[in-house]
Design an enzyme around this catalytic site. Structure first.
Site, PDB file in Angstrom:
ATOM      1  N   SER A 136       0.849  -1.069   0.209  1.00  0.00           N
ATOM      2  CA  SER A 136       0.061   0.095  -0.084  1.00  0.00           C
ATOM      3  C   SER A 136       0.988   1.308  -0.110  1.00  0.00           C
ATOM      4  O   SER A 136       2.046   1.109   0.266  1.00  0.00           O
ATOM      5  CB  SER A 136      -1.024   0.208   1.290  1.00  0.00           C
ATOM      6  OG  SER A 136      -1.443   1.287   1.639  1.00  0.00           O
ATOM      7  N   TYR A 149      -2.477  -1.035  10.187  1.00  0.00           N
ATOM      8  CA  TYR A 149      -2.499  -1.238   8.863  1.00  0.00           C
ATOM      9  C   TYR A 149      -0.930  -0.625   8.325  1.00  0.00           C
ATOM     10  O   TYR A 149      -0.327  -1.312   7.488  1.00  0.00           O
ATOM     11  CB  TYR A 149      -3.604  -0.341   8.444  1.00  0.00           C
ATOM     12  CG  TYR A 149      -3.724  -0.631   6.916  1.00  0.00           C
ATOM     13  CD1 TYR A 149      -4.209  -1.700   6.364  1.00  0.00           C
ATOM     14  CD2 TYR A 149      -3.523   0.275   5.911  1.00  0.00           C
ATOM     15  CE1 TYR A 149      -4.391  -2.046   5.000  1.00  0.00           C
ATOM     16  CE2 TYR A 149      -3.501   0.330   4.570  1.00  0.00           C
ATOM     17  CZ  TYR A 149      -3.983  -0.791   4.033  1.00  0.00           C
ATOM     18  OH  TYR A 149      -4.133  -1.032   2.767  1.00  0.00           O
ATOM     19  N   LYS A 153       2.024  -2.758   6.399  1.00  0.00           N
ATOM     20  CA  LYS A 153       2.234  -2.644   5.304  1.00  0.00           C
ATOM     21  C   LYS A 153       3.656  -1.940   5.053  1.00  0.00           C
ATOM     22  O   LYS A 153       4.378  -2.391   3.830  1.00  0.00           O
ATOM     23  CB  LYS A 153       1.436  -1.580   4.713  1.00  0.00           C
ATOM     24  CG  LYS A 153      -0.223  -2.070   4.392  1.00  0.00           C
ATOM     25  CD  LYS A 153      -0.088  -3.356   3.579  1.00  0.00           C
ATOM     26  CE  LYS A 153      -1.849  -3.673   3.267  1.00  0.00           C
ATOM     27  NZ  LYS A 153      -1.829  -4.961   2.435  1.00  0.00           N
TER      28      LYS A 153
END
Ligand code: ADP
Length: 244
Positions: A136, A149, A153
């Site tokens: 991401s 998150y 990532k």
């Protein structure tokens, strides 16, 4: 190699292929003639996409060795391209419980480690393969929103880079896909982050799949599907400012 031969009759595995970016990648690869194995925790979604693309569906959790094993069995022999795409957008701020941190690390990082561990010995023997991790933009630039998150990532990008420097000279191509704000269920569910997405940079999954297709033509490590992300990364890489 001609455009037609890039994936024609090759075996492509897409984890998290039942929805969003994974589904768009599965469709694109099938349209280019690949044999596609569609894996997803959501078996019904995997079945739907597999039926649509004439592929094989595998329901199961890719963050377990058993789940990875089932995917590789369904590939029946050689895997040419593995899209380590399944991911979760779990967690929020500093009060995120340990369980959500564990889920983020298991699915967004360790699942890729498990898949690579299963694939690399065969690829070293057979002359190579391609491993594409859906990370991401949050894996390059810390974003407001979910701490697990962004952290997981970043780890996904770091793992992909480690794989690339370790095996890249032995025929194994590794790439990290770093999209930002793709219109999928994950973005819809993200609440705070979705609302913070103040400038209109969101892409459709199909646009991301087109960029992925282009990236299969070469070995560049980072796949940055949005020009704005590309520009931002080029000018601000290495800084830790929040992006939004
Ligand atoms: P995006 O495409 O933006 O990454 P989506 O939520 O649309 O987000 O797609 C992610 C896919 O990954 C979903 O289909 C989801 O079911 C799948 N997935 C999530 N966790 C796992 C897991 N542990 N094993 C296999 N698939 C998973």
């Amino acid at each position: 190699m001609s455009e037609q031969d890039l994936v024609r009759d090759r075996c492509v595995v897409v984890t998290g292929g039942g929805n969003g970016i994974g589904r768009a990648i599965a469709r694109k690869m099938a349209a280019q003639g690949a044999r596609v194995v569609v894996g997803d925790l959501d078996s019904a979604a995997a079945e739907r996409v597999a039926a649509e693309v004439g592929g094989v569906a595998v329901g199961g959790d890719v963050s377990t060795d058993e789940g990875v094993g089932r995917l590789l069995s369904a590939a029946a022999g050689r895997v040419d391209i593995f899209f380590a795409n399944a991911g979760v957008g779990v967690g929020k701020g500093i009060d995120t419980p340990d369980a959500d941190w564990h889920t983020a690390i298991e699915v967004n990082v360790l699942a890729h480690v498990r898949a690579a561990r299963a694939l690399i010995p065969d690829w070293l023997e057979s002359g190579g393969g391609r491993f594409v991790v859906t990370a991401s933009a949050a894996g390059l630039l810390t974003m407001l929103g979910s701490a697990p998150y962004s952290v997981s990532k970043h780890a996904a990008v770091a793992f992909a880079e480690w794989l690339s420097v370790t095996y890249g000279h032995r025929g194994i191509t590794v790439q990290a896909l770093c999209p930002q704000g793709v219109r999928t269920k994950m973005l819809d569910d993200s609440g705070e982050f979705r609302d913070l997405l103040s400038h209109d940079v969101a892409l459709e999954p199909e646009q991301v799949a087109e960029v992925v297709w282009e990236a299969l033509h070469d070995d560049r490590f980072l796949i940055l599907p949005h020009p704005e992300v590309q520009r931002y990364y080029e000018t601000r890489a290495g800084r830790t400012d929040a992006w939004l």
